[in-house]
Design an enzyme around this catalytic site. Structure first.
Site, PDB file in Angstrom:
ATOM      1  N   SER A  22      40.033  34.924  79.655  1.00  0.00           N
ATOM      2  CA  SER A  22      38.673  34.419  79.440  1.00  0.00           C
ATOM      3  C   SER A  22      37.631  35.194  80.239  1.00  0.00           C
ATOM      4  O   SER A  22      36.438  34.924  80.131  1.00  0.00           O
ATOM      5  CB  SER A  22      38.600  32.929  79.794  1.00  0.00           C
ATOM      6  OG  SER A  22      38.874  32.744  81.168  1.00  0.00           O
ATOM      7  N   ASP A  23      38.055  36.182  81.020  1.00  0.00           N
ATOM      8  CA  ASP A  23      37.134  36.960  81.842  1.00  0.00           C
ATOM      9  C   ASP A  23      36.287  37.880  80.957  1.00  0.00           C
ATOM     10  O   ASP A  23      36.817  38.719  80.222  1.00  0.00           O
ATOM     11  CB  ASP A  23      37.930  37.784  82.859  1.00  0.00           C
ATOM     12  CG  ASP A  23      37.039  38.443  83.887  1.00  0.00           C
ATOM     13  OD1 ASP A  23      36.899  37.869  84.977  1.00  0.00           O
ATOM     14  OD2 ASP A  23      36.485  39.523  83.593  1.00  0.00           O
ATOM     15  N   LEU A  24      34.970  37.718  81.029  1.00  0.00           N
ATOM     16  CA  LEU A  24      34.071  38.488  80.166  1.00  0.00           C
ATOM     17  C   LEU A  24      34.144  39.991  80.434  1.00  0.00           C
ATOM     18  O   LEU A  24      34.050  40.799  79.513  1.00  0.00           O
ATOM     19  CB  LEU A  24      32.635  37.994  80.314  1.00  0.00           C
ATOM     20  CG  LEU A  24      32.380  36.558  79.859  1.00  0.00           C
ATOM     21  CD1 LEU A  24      30.923  36.181  80.083  1.00  0.00           C
ATOM     22  CD2 LEU A  24      32.757  36.367  78.400  1.00  0.00           C
TER      23      LEU A  24
END
Length: 176
Positions: free
Chosen positions: A119-121
């Site tokens: 989920s890390d952009l």
């Protein structure tokens, strides 16, 4: 790697959705006020931590995590002997620890080279650049894109953060 400690977990919580500089500044204030250990924070109220720069929610999270550790319900050293998935499941049972925090803790404190904070952009943007995709992949897409990198997705994450830093943030090598 970082120690599997309350400090590492707390600093990961602080880093959620704010810049590294802002999180470091808050941590410095906490240390200056001798309010950076599980035993101290476990007996605090959120209103004690808010003046140090924490949001009410993050203050509540840190107090709950500190209490888990102080009470012995959570032994961070025991997580090292668990599988990555089991360690993640144990961590995300605690309010305030989601998949991103658990995966970062697995990678940086537990040395789990298969941890994959999908989920890390920045990871998503790094993968977009690496694969020359038209749009940034979603977290779900990143899970699928990382499958072929098992059991070294964590090493892939480090590479993608580097790509993001160089190509998107345009940092120089000595800033990385």
């Amino acid at each position: 790697s970082l120690p599997a400690s309350f400090e590492t977990l707390a600093r990961t919580i602080l880093g959620q959705q704010i810049s590294r500089a802002a999180a470091s500044s808050i941590w410095t204030r906490m240390c200056d006020q001798e309010c950076s250990t599980a035993s101290v924070i476990a007996v605090k109220a959120p209103d004690d931590l808010i003046p140090l720069g924490l949001s009410r929610r993050k203050a509540e999270y840190l107090i709950e995590i500190a209490d888990e550790i102080k009470s012995g319900r959570l032994n961070l050293t025991d997580l090292k002997s668990m599988s990555g998935d089991d360690a993640k499941k144990r961590l995300i049972k605690i309010r305030g620890i989601g998949a991103w925090t658990a995966d970062n803790f697995r990678l940086f404190a537990l040395g789990d080279l298969d941890a994959w904070p999908a989920s890390d952009l920045a990871l998503q943007e790094g993968m977009k650049r690496l694969k020359n995709l038209d749009e940034r992949p979603s977290g779900r897409d990143l899970v699928a894109l990382g499958d072929s990198w098992r059991p070294f997705r964590g090493a892939g994450a480090l590479m993608l953060w580097h790509i993001y830093g160089i190509l998107v943030r345009k940092v120089t090598i000595d800033e990385v």
